[in-house]
Motif scaffolding. Structure first.
Motif, PDB file in Angstrom:
ATOM      1  N   ASN A 129       0.832  -1.209   0.000  1.00  0.00           N
ATOM      2  CA  ASN A 129       0.000   0.000   0.000  1.00  0.00           C
ATOM      3  C   ASN A 129       0.864   1.255   0.000  1.00  0.00           C
ATOM      4  N   TYR A 130       1.926   1.256   0.798  1.00  0.00           N
ATOM      5  CA  TYR A 130       2.824   2.403   0.910  1.00  0.00           C
ATOM      6  C   TYR A 130       3.461   2.742  -0.441  1.00  0.00           C
ATOM      7  N   PHE A 131       3.857   1.713  -1.192  1.00  0.00           N
ATOM      8  CA  PHE A 131       4.515   1.918  -2.479  1.00  0.00           C
ATOM      9  C   PHE A 131       3.544   1.892  -3.652  1.00  0.00           C
ATOM     10  N   GLY A 132       2.253   1.763  -3.397  1.00  0.00           N
ATOM     11  CA  GLY A 132       1.249   1.798  -4.449  1.00  0.00           C
ATOM     12  C   GLY A 132       1.270   0.582  -5.352  1.00  0.00           C
ATOM     13  N   LYS A 133       1.562  -0.574  -4.789  1.00  0.00           N
ATOM     14  CA  LYS A 133       1.622  -1.803  -5.575  1.00  0.00           C
ATOM     15  C   LYS A 133       0.294  -2.546  -5.496  1.00  0.00           C
ATOM     16  N   GLU A 134       0.086  -3.430  -6.453  1.00  0.00           N
ATOM     17  CA  GLU A 134      -1.084  -4.305  -6.450  1.00  0.00           C
ATOM     18  C   GLU A 134      -0.813  -5.490  -5.522  1.00  0.00           C
ATOM     19  N   SER A 135      -1.876  -6.201  -5.140  1.00  0.00           N
ATOM     20  CA  SER A 135      -1.742  -7.293  -4.180  1.00  0.00           C
ATOM     21  C   SER A 135      -0.921  -8.464  -4.710  1.00  0.00           C
ATOM     22  N   TYR A 136      -0.841  -8.620  -6.007  1.00  0.00           N
ATOM     23  CA  TYR A 136      -0.106  -9.739  -6.590  1.00  0.00           C
ATOM     24  C   TYR A 136       1.368  -9.424  -6.838  1.00  0.00           C
ATOM     25  N   GLN A 137       1.782  -8.180  -6.632  1.00  0.00           N
ATOM     26  CA  GLN A 137       3.164  -7.790  -6.890  1.00  0.00           C
ATOM     27  C   GLN A 137       4.046  -8.101  -5.680  1.00  0.00           C
ATOM     28  N   PHE A 138       5.295  -8.452  -5.969  1.00  0.00           N
ATOM     29  CA  PHE A 138       6.247  -8.771  -4.922  1.00  0.00           C
ATOM     30  C   PHE A 138       6.804  -7.505  -4.269  1.00  0.00           C
ATOM     31  N   VAL A 139       7.280  -7.668  -3.028  1.00  0.00           N
ATOM     32  CA  VAL A 139       7.966  -6.597  -2.311  1.00  0.00           C
ATOM     33  C   VAL A 139       9.453  -6.921  -2.346  1.00  0.00           C
ATOM     34  N   THR A 140      10.251  -5.966  -2.801  1.00  0.00           N
ATOM     35  CA  THR A 140      11.694  -6.191  -2.882  1.00  0.00           C
ATOM     36  C   THR A 140      12.334  -5.975  -1.516  1.00  0.00           C
ATOM     37  N   ILE A 141      13.542  -6.469  -1.403  1.00  0.00           N
ATOM     38  CA  ILE A 141      14.293  -6.296  -0.164  1.00  0.00           C
ATOM     39  C   ILE A 141      14.560  -4.819   0.077  1.00  0.00           C
ATOM     40  N   LYS A 142      14.879  -4.083  -0.986  1.00  0.00           N
ATOM     41  CA  LYS A 142      15.136  -2.643  -0.843  1.00  0.00           C
ATOM     42  C   LYS A 142      13.905  -1.904  -0.335  1.00  0.00           C
ATOM     43  N   GLU A 143      12.720  -2.271  -0.812  1.00  0.00           N
ATOM     44  CA  GLU A 143      11.484  -1.642  -0.337  1.00  0.00           C
ATOM     45  C   GLU A 143      11.249  -1.964   1.132  1.00  0.00           C
ATOM     46  N   PHE A 144      11.502  -3.206   1.524  1.00  0.00           N
ATOM     47  CA  PHE A 144      11.352  -3.583   2.934  1.00  0.00           C
ATOM     48  C   PHE A 144      12.322  -2.788   3.803  1.00  0.00           C
ATOM     49  N   VAL A 145      13.572  -2.672   3.346  1.00  0.00           N
ATOM     50  CA  VAL A 145      14.583  -1.928   4.101  1.00  0.00           C
ATOM     51  C   VAL A 145      14.167  -0.466   4.254  1.00  0.00           C
ATOM     52  N   GLU A 146      13.699   0.131   3.170  1.00  0.00           N
ATOM     53  CA  GLU A 146      13.285   1.537   3.216  1.00  0.00           C
ATOM     54  C   GLU A 146      12.101   1.735   4.159  1.00  0.00           C
ATOM     55  N   TYR A 147      11.141   0.829   4.103  1.00  0.00           N
ATOM     56  CA  TYR A 147       9.931   0.959   4.922  1.00  0.00           C
ATOM     57  C   TYR A 147      10.215   0.691   6.403  1.00  0.00           C
ATOM     58  N   SER A 148      11.002  -0.343   6.678  1.00  0.00           N
ATOM     59  CA  SER A 148      11.212  -0.758   8.068  1.00  0.00           C
ATOM     60  C   SER A 148      12.304   0.029   8.777  1.00  0.00           C
ATOM     61  N   GLY A 149      13.262   0.534   8.014  1.00  0.00           N
ATOM     62  CA  GLY A 149      14.370   1.252   8.640  1.00  0.00           C
ATOM     63  C   GLY A 149      15.475   0.334   9.139  1.00  0.00           C
ATOM     64  N   ILE A 150      15.366  -0.951   8.870  1.00  0.00           N
ATOM     65  CA  ILE A 150      16.399  -1.921   9.247  1.00  0.00           C
ATOM     66  C   ILE A 150      17.468  -1.911   8.154  1.00  0.00           C
ATOM     67  N   GLU A 151      18.727  -1.923   8.546  1.00  0.00           N
ATOM     68  CA  GLU A 151      19.817  -1.865   7.567  1.00  0.00           C
ATOM     69  C   GLU A 151      19.822  -3.108   6.674  1.00  0.00           C
ATOM     70  N   GLU A 152      20.173  -2.910   5.419  1.00  0.00           N
ATOM     71  CA  GLU A 152      20.150  -3.995   4.442  1.00  0.00           C
ATOM     72  C   GLU A 152      21.100  -5.129   4.820  1.00  0.00           C
ATOM     73  N   GLU A 153      22.237  -4.817   5.418  1.00  0.00           N
ATOM     74  CA  GLU A 153      23.184  -5.857   5.827  1.00  0.00           C
ATOM     75  C   GLU A 153      22.560  -6.787   6.859  1.00  0.00           C
ATOM     76  N   ILE A 154      21.797  -6.232   7.776  1.00  0.00           N
ATOM     77  CA  ILE A 154      21.128  -7.041   8.804  1.00  0.00           C
ATOM     78  C   ILE A 154      20.064  -7.921   8.167  1.00  0.00           C
TER      79      ILE A 154
END
Length: 65
Positions: free
Chosen positions: A33-58
């Motif tokens: 919803n935050y990135f304006g994607k449809e329900s069938y679209q995948f969430v990338t690791i970069k999008e998760f990192v940006e949304y959650s604030g957790i560093e990509e290395e972790i």
């Protein structure tokens, strides 16, 4: 460090956060919803990192092939 794959799944979020898999599904829907994607679209690791604030290395440490 290169990511092992491009998208993230509820089980990955469960491992990273220590919360339930159901929470992981809800969080993925919130991210879509935050990135304006449809329900069938995948969430990338970069999008998760940006949304959650957790560093990509972790995040990459918790991903399983």
């Amino acid at each position: 460090m290169t990511p092992k794959r491009a998208c993230i799944y509820p089980k990955d979020i469960q491992r990273i956060t220590g919360r339930s898999e159901r929470y992981g599904r809800k969080l993925l829907n919130d991210i879509r919803n935050y990135f304006g994607k449809e329900s069938y679209q995948f969430v990338t690791i970069k999008e998760f990192v940006e949304y959650s604030g957790i560093e990509e290395e972790i995040v990459n440490k918790y991903l399983i092939d």
